[in-house]
Motif scaffolding. Sequence first.
Motif, PDB file in Angstrom:
ATOM      1  N   VAL A 321      70.750  25.421  31.933  1.00 48.80           N
ATOM      2  CA  VAL A 321      69.426  25.693  31.354  1.00 48.80           C
ATOM      3  C   VAL A 321      69.307  27.163  30.970  1.00 48.80           C
ATOM      4  CG1 VAL A 321      66.960  25.871  31.910  1.00 48.80           C
ATOM      5  CG2 VAL A 321      68.226  23.788  32.497  1.00 48.80           C
ATOM      6  N   VAL A 322      69.683  28.034  31.883  1.00 49.75           N
ATOM      7  CA  VAL A 322      69.612  29.480  31.609  1.00 49.75           C
ATOM      8  C   VAL A 322      70.454  29.835  30.397  1.00 49.75           C
ATOM      9  CG1 VAL A 322      70.169  31.763  32.524  1.00 49.75           C
ATOM     10  CG2 VAL A 322      69.079  30.064  34.004  1.00 49.75           C
ATOM     11  N   ALA A 323      71.677  29.288  30.322  1.00 53.65           N
ATOM     12  CA  ALA A 323      72.568  29.565  29.187  1.00 53.65           C
ATOM     13  C   ALA A 323      71.970  29.051  27.881  1.00 53.65           C
ATOM     14  CB  ALA A 323      73.931  28.927  29.434  1.00 53.65           C
ATOM     15  N   CYS A 324      71.317  27.897  27.913  1.00 50.41           N
ATOM     16  CA  CYS A 324      70.715  27.333  26.706  1.00 50.41           C
ATOM     17  C   CYS A 324      69.629  28.233  26.138  1.00 50.41           C
ATOM     18  CB  CYS A 324      70.134  25.954  27.007  1.00 50.41           C
ATOM     19  SG  CYS A 324      71.361  24.639  27.176  1.00 50.41           S
ATOM     20  N   PHE A 325      68.763  28.741  27.000  1.00 52.00           N
ATOM     21  CA  PHE A 325      67.675  29.591  26.518  1.00 52.00           C
ATOM     22  C   PHE A 325      68.191  30.956  26.075  1.00 52.00           C
ATOM     23  CE2 PHE A 325      65.020  26.423  28.593  1.00 52.00           C
ATOM     24  CZ  PHE A 325      64.003  26.285  27.662  1.00 52.00           C
ATOM     25  N   GLN A 326      69.229  31.444  26.727  1.00 51.40           N
ATOM     26  CA  GLN A 326      69.807  32.719  26.284  1.00 51.40           C
ATOM     27  C   GLN A 326      70.388  32.599  24.882  1.00 51.40           C
ATOM     28  OE1 GLN A 326      72.579  33.634  29.449  1.00 51.40           O
ATOM     29  NE2 GLN A 326      71.067  34.818  30.604  1.00 51.40           N
ATOM     30  N   ALA A 327      71.055  31.470  24.618  1.00 49.95           N
ATOM     31  CA  ALA A 327      71.686  31.255  23.319  1.00 49.95           C
ATOM     32  C   ALA A 327      70.761  30.574  22.322  1.00 49.95           C
ATOM     33  CB  ALA A 327      72.948  30.404  23.495  1.00 49.95           C
TER      34      ALA A 327
END
Length: 388
Positions: A321-327
Amino acid sequence: MPVTTEYDVVIVGAGPAGTACALALRHSGRRVALVDKARFPRDKICGDAIPSPTLKLLACLDPSYATELHALLALHRAPTTHSRLLAPSGEELRIAWHNPAFNSPRLHFDEALLTLVRRHTATELLEGYAICSLQTDEHGITLTPTDSTQRPLRAALVIGCDGANSVVARSLGPPTALDRAYHCAAVRAYYKEVADAPEDTSDFYFLREYRAGYCWVFPVGGGVYNVGFGMLSEEVAARRLNLRHELSELLATHPHLAPRFAKAEALTSITGFGLPLGGSNRPVHGLRTLLCGDAAALIDPLQGHGIDKAVHSGILAAAQVVACFQAQRFDADFLASYAQQIKQRIGRELAQRYRLMRFLAGKPWLVDLVVRAARWRWLRRRLVRAVG
């Protein structure tokens, strides 16, 4: 069109996978909703074994979680330092475990996990919220409740932690037939006044007349025992077995079980449940969607438990989830990295254990041999490593 409530992430299912995901997202800065069709505390039909990696994983998020969990469950758990394995021949093997584990009724264990979410996160909890359907578009997912008086929810990402009959998993594609080779059927009841039942020992009975499965007697604290019987669904179907009847017969007639239950008192009726076993390569992601725990078929095929895998997958989903919002990417190709993490950290082990389960199934003589050979200390150590 009904007004929706907007979130960054909606986690569907407030069991171990969902609560672990919410705890892991504590510092993410995202608006998170955790929804469940039930109101807690609620029962969950299960063997109630809490494997030792569960506490380790929670402690990695925050050391205080494991400490608080123990305190919350002080009256509703039984530390299990030993297991007794009864071979089909009747020969017994006692194993001492070095890593802390315990048994606890899911009624209390899941409520304790949810208490941690309430205490330590800003997650919005929606109990009594059953989902009818999910509709995905290029901008997000709309979750429609079965109760028309409740508002639909809207999120960029949905995490499906809603169990073996996951509505989120069904939204990923057309329904598929139940693969009984990768599914376990089981029944369970609670008893008290069970004889020869130390509160620190979980008992496993491997039976000659049944292939892939076992009967269990697990202490859960306060003189109460979770007693059950589970086996591979393909054998249940092939032999047209009624597992409720089979368990009743075992407790009444088995030469080792009958004396233990002669004066036992049933506290509940015998109820059934199903478990999707790991090793099946079931999809765990799709457009804007991740699956965790039982919804992702992460049940240990050898022992039948899955709480530790549920917690682990929930934590891995939070990292994704964190990676998705960062990208700012929520497409299936980007979410495939979660599927790869599940395969590497959980799936390969479950596939190996599935193969071992199939190898042992239908070979009572081999189970007898393993139990007999494990009396040698070095072989017992290997057995402990093999079964976890």
